[in-house]
Design an enzyme around this catalytic site. Sequence first.
Site, PDB file in Angstrom:
ATOM      1  N   SER A 132       0.848  -1.204   0.000  1.00 40.57           N
ATOM      2  CA  SER A 132       0.000   0.000   0.000  1.00 40.57           C
ATOM      3  C   SER A 132       0.878   1.247   0.000  1.00 40.57           C
ATOM      4  O   SER A 132       2.073   1.167   0.301  1.00 40.57           O
ATOM      5  CB  SER A 132      -0.852  -0.029   1.279  1.00 40.57           C
ATOM      6  OG  SER A 132      -1.459   1.220   1.538  1.00 40.57           O
TER       7      SER A 132
ATOM      8  N   TYR B 166      -3.802  -0.222   9.782  1.00 38.96           N
ATOM      9  CA  TYR B 166      -3.562  -0.569   8.372  1.00 38.96           C
ATOM     10  C   TYR B 166      -2.118  -0.232   7.986  1.00 38.96           C
ATOM     11  O   TYR B 166      -1.422  -1.030   7.355  1.00 38.96           O
ATOM     12  CB  TYR B 166      -4.564   0.199   7.523  1.00 38.96           C
ATOM     13  CG  TYR B 166      -4.582  -0.140   6.047  1.00 38.96           C
ATOM     14  CD1 TYR B 166      -5.216  -1.287   5.591  1.00 38.96           C
ATOM     15  CD2 TYR B 166      -3.990   0.710   5.105  1.00 38.96           C
ATOM     16  CE1 TYR B 166      -5.248  -1.589   4.228  1.00 38.96           C
ATOM     17  CE2 TYR B 166      -4.028   0.422   3.754  1.00 38.96           C
ATOM     18  CZ  TYR B 166      -4.660  -0.729   3.308  1.00 38.96           C
ATOM     19  OH  TYR B 166      -4.697  -1.020   1.964  1.00 38.96           O
TER      20      TYR B 166
HETATM   21  P1  NAP Z   1     -11.699  -5.128  -1.265  1.00 37.04           P
HETATM   22  O1  NAP Z   1     -12.455  -4.536  -2.397  1.00 37.04           O
HETATM   23  O2  NAP Z   1     -12.163  -4.850   0.107  1.00 37.04           O
HETATM   24  O3  NAP Z   1     -11.418  -6.697  -1.444  1.00 37.04           O
HETATM   25  C1  NAP Z   1     -10.698  -7.440  -0.482  1.00 37.04           C
HETATM   26  C2  NAP Z   1     -11.174  -8.880  -0.509  1.00 37.04           C
HETATM   27  O4  NAP Z   1     -10.569  -9.634   0.567  1.00 37.04           O
HETATM   28  C3  NAP Z   1     -12.680  -8.978  -0.305  1.00 37.04           C
HETATM   29  O5  NAP Z   1     -13.208  -9.965  -1.166  1.00 37.04           O
HETATM   30  C4  NAP Z   1     -12.773  -9.395   1.144  1.00 37.04           C
HETATM   31  O6  NAP Z   1     -13.972 -10.005   1.523  1.00 37.04           O
HETATM   32  C5  NAP Z   1     -11.596 -10.345   1.229  1.00 37.04           C
HETATM   33  N1  NAP Z   1     -11.263 -10.669   2.609  1.00 37.04           N
HETATM   34  C6  NAP Z   1     -11.262  -9.845   3.688  1.00 37.04           C
HETATM   35  N2  NAP Z   1     -10.915 -10.521   4.796  1.00 37.04           N
HETATM   36  C7  NAP Z   1     -10.696 -11.806   4.412  1.00 37.04           C
HETATM   37  C8  NAP Z   1     -10.330 -12.992   5.099  1.00 37.04           C
HETATM   38  N3  NAP Z   1     -10.088 -12.994   6.417  1.00 37.04           N
HETATM   39  N4  NAP Z   1     -10.205 -14.153   4.400  1.00 37.04           N
HETATM   40  C9  NAP Z   1     -10.449 -14.157   3.078  1.00 37.04           C
HETATM   41  N5  NAP Z   1     -10.807 -13.075   2.364  1.00 37.04           N
HETATM   42  C10 NAP Z   1     -10.923 -11.907   3.017  1.00 37.04           C
HETATM   43  O7  NAP Z   1     -10.267  -4.590  -1.398  1.00 37.04           O
HETATM   44  P2  NAP Z   1      -9.429  -4.099  -2.654  1.00 37.04           P
HETATM   45  O8  NAP Z   1      -9.521  -2.628  -2.707  1.00 37.04           O
HETATM   46  O9  NAP Z   1      -9.678  -4.927  -3.865  1.00 37.04           O
HETATM   47  O10 NAP Z   1      -8.027  -4.457  -2.033  1.00 37.04           O
HETATM   48  C11 NAP Z   1      -7.334  -5.667  -2.211  1.00 37.04           C
HETATM   49  C12 NAP Z   1      -5.991  -5.536  -1.510  1.00 37.04           C
HETATM   50  O11 NAP Z   1      -5.308  -4.395  -2.007  1.00 37.04           O
HETATM   51  C13 NAP Z   1      -6.102  -5.336  -0.001  1.00 37.04           C
HETATM   52  O12 NAP Z   1      -5.039  -6.004   0.645  1.00 37.04           O
HETATM   53  C14 NAP Z   1      -5.957  -3.835   0.154  1.00 37.04           C
HETATM   54  O13 NAP Z   1      -5.473  -3.467   1.415  1.00 37.04           O
HETATM   55  C15 NAP Z   1      -4.959  -3.544  -0.922  1.00 37.04           C
HETATM   56  N6  NAP Z   1      -4.920  -2.165  -1.412  1.00 37.04           N
HETATM   57  C16 NAP Z   1      -6.052  -1.541  -1.882  1.00 37.04           C
HETATM   58  C17 NAP Z   1      -5.939  -0.245  -2.375  1.00 37.04           C
HETATM   59  C18 NAP Z   1      -7.098   0.530  -2.911  1.00 37.04           C
HETATM   60  O14 NAP Z   1      -6.944   1.734  -3.121  1.00 37.04           O
HETATM   61  N7  NAP Z   1      -8.242  -0.079  -3.152  1.00 37.04           N
HETATM   62  C19 NAP Z   1      -4.712   0.379  -2.396  1.00 37.04           C
HETATM   63  C20 NAP Z   1      -3.605  -0.276  -1.880  1.00 37.04           C
HETATM   64  C21 NAP Z   1      -3.714  -1.552  -1.417  1.00 37.04           C
HETATM   65  P3  NAP Z   1     -15.149  -9.035   2.119  1.00 37.04           P
HETATM   66  O15 NAP Z   1     -15.847  -8.458   0.941  1.00 37.04           O
HETATM   67  O16 NAP Z   1     -16.008  -9.941   2.936  1.00 37.04           O
HETATM   68  O17 NAP Z   1     -14.466  -8.002   2.976  1.00 37.04           O
HETATM   69  C1  GCO Z   2      -7.045   5.163   2.997  1.00 37.42           C
HETATM   70  C2  GCO Z   2      -7.074   4.205   1.848  1.00 37.42           C
HETATM   71  C3  GCO Z   2      -5.719   3.631   1.555  1.00 37.42           C
HETATM   72  C4  GCO Z   2      -5.745   2.816   0.287  1.00 37.42           C
HETATM   73  C5  GCO Z   2      -4.484   2.205  -0.166  1.00 37.42           C
HETATM   74  C6  GCO Z   2      -3.446   3.196  -0.530  1.00 37.42           C
HETATM   75  O1  GCO Z   2      -7.999   5.177   3.768  1.00 37.42           O
HETATM   76  O2  GCO Z   2      -6.082   5.948   3.072  1.00 37.42           O
HETATM   77  O3  GCO Z   2      -8.033   3.208   1.989  1.00 37.42           O
HETATM   78  O4  GCO Z   2      -5.104   3.068   2.637  1.00 37.42           O
HETATM   79  O5  GCO Z   2      -6.739   1.851   0.307  1.00 37.42           O
HETATM   80  O6  GCO Z   2      -4.017   1.165   0.656  1.00 37.42           O
HETATM   81  O7  GCO Z   2      -2.384   2.579  -1.135  1.00 37.42           O
END
Ligand code: NAP
Ligand code: GCO
Length: 264
Positions: free
Chosen positions: A144, A157
């Site tokens: 992240s 986080y």
């Molecule tokens: P998301 O839309 O919330 O998807 C995350 C998935 O993980 C969901 O299907 C969720 O299920 C599942 N999950 C949560 N807890 C779990 C568990 N204990 N066992 C199995 N599955 C579980 O998130 P996303 O935005 O696609 O993010 C995916 C990854 O990228 C995460 O690690 C997030 O921190 C990271 N990330 C996201 C962003 C961003 O801007 N979106 C940026 C940087 C990093 P539920 O629907 O039930 O929660």
């Molecule tokens: C926040 C966001 C972030 C992003 C992501 C950034 O609340 O600042 O959710 O943490 O999801 O991980 O890289």
Amino acid sequence: MKNFRLDGKVAWVTGASYGIGFALACAFADAGADIVFNDINQELVDKGLAAYAERGIHAHGYVCDVTDEAAVNQLVETVNAEVGHINILVNNAGIIKRIPMCEMSAAEFRQVIDVDLNAPFIVSKAVIPDMIRQGGGKIINICSMMSELGRETVSAYAAAKGGLKMLTKNIASEFGEFNIQCNGIGPGYIATPQTAPLRERQPDGSRHPFDQFIIAKTPAARWGEAEDLAGPAVFLASPASDFVNGHILYVDGGILAYIGKQPQ
Ligand code: NAP
Ligand code: GCO
């Protein structure tokens, strides 16, 4: 040239019914891999299976909570028997709780650490011995901006994602000699359900202040799409990255390079 194909490989993406995980798994399938994914309940797995089928992908979906070590070990056995040896793992499943630090309970803090840091340890540990027996493997940890930066309300986080960055480097250090490459992808702000609350339109129709803040903070002047992470993920999963290890590839539209807009 070592290529970007994944033919004959089995790729497991955790938490990949939708969002970033789904986009990465689709890209792996397009590059030739067999897809395995898990999610936390049957409803999500069914939703994922339908979405993959719509993309013409025959994915293997399982219910598994990545924080449950016994369930994870069982799933690895099942996948070995039903699909094949896991060659590529993406630790994607994650949660966030946006709560000011002094209002956050220790239980809430632990829950985030459990899913975002302890689970990648549990899942990696479950696949590494077989990767060693198979002569190598690829692990990609979804980090992240918060692996590098802090901000109000995301203490747990940021602690977890900072830890995940170092777990990545440690797996690379400990298992590089077995031809295992462990790298991270550090997405910028990506438009998925996880960040939807930060993009909600205001009652007067204007953009959410955080949405405006991210546009101003990102040299690309936009939110990322999950598909923006697909090429970097295929690179890190493929032979093209065989000498890349312990690296965090930030895919952030330039956020980490930028001090921010100068005052007008
Ligand atoms: P998301 O839309 O919330 O998807 C995350 C998935 O993980 C969901 O299907 C969720 O299920 C599942 N999950 C949560 N807890 C779990 C568990 N204990 N066992 C199995 N599955 C579980 O998130 P996303 O935005 O696609 O993010 C995916 C990854 O990228 C995460 O690690 C997030 O921190 C990271 N990330 C996201 C962003 C961003 O801007 N979106 C940026 C940087 C990093 P539920 O629907 O039930 O929660
Ligand atoms: C926040 C966001 C972030 C992003 C992501 C950034 O609340 O600042 O959710 O943490 O999801 O991980 O890289």
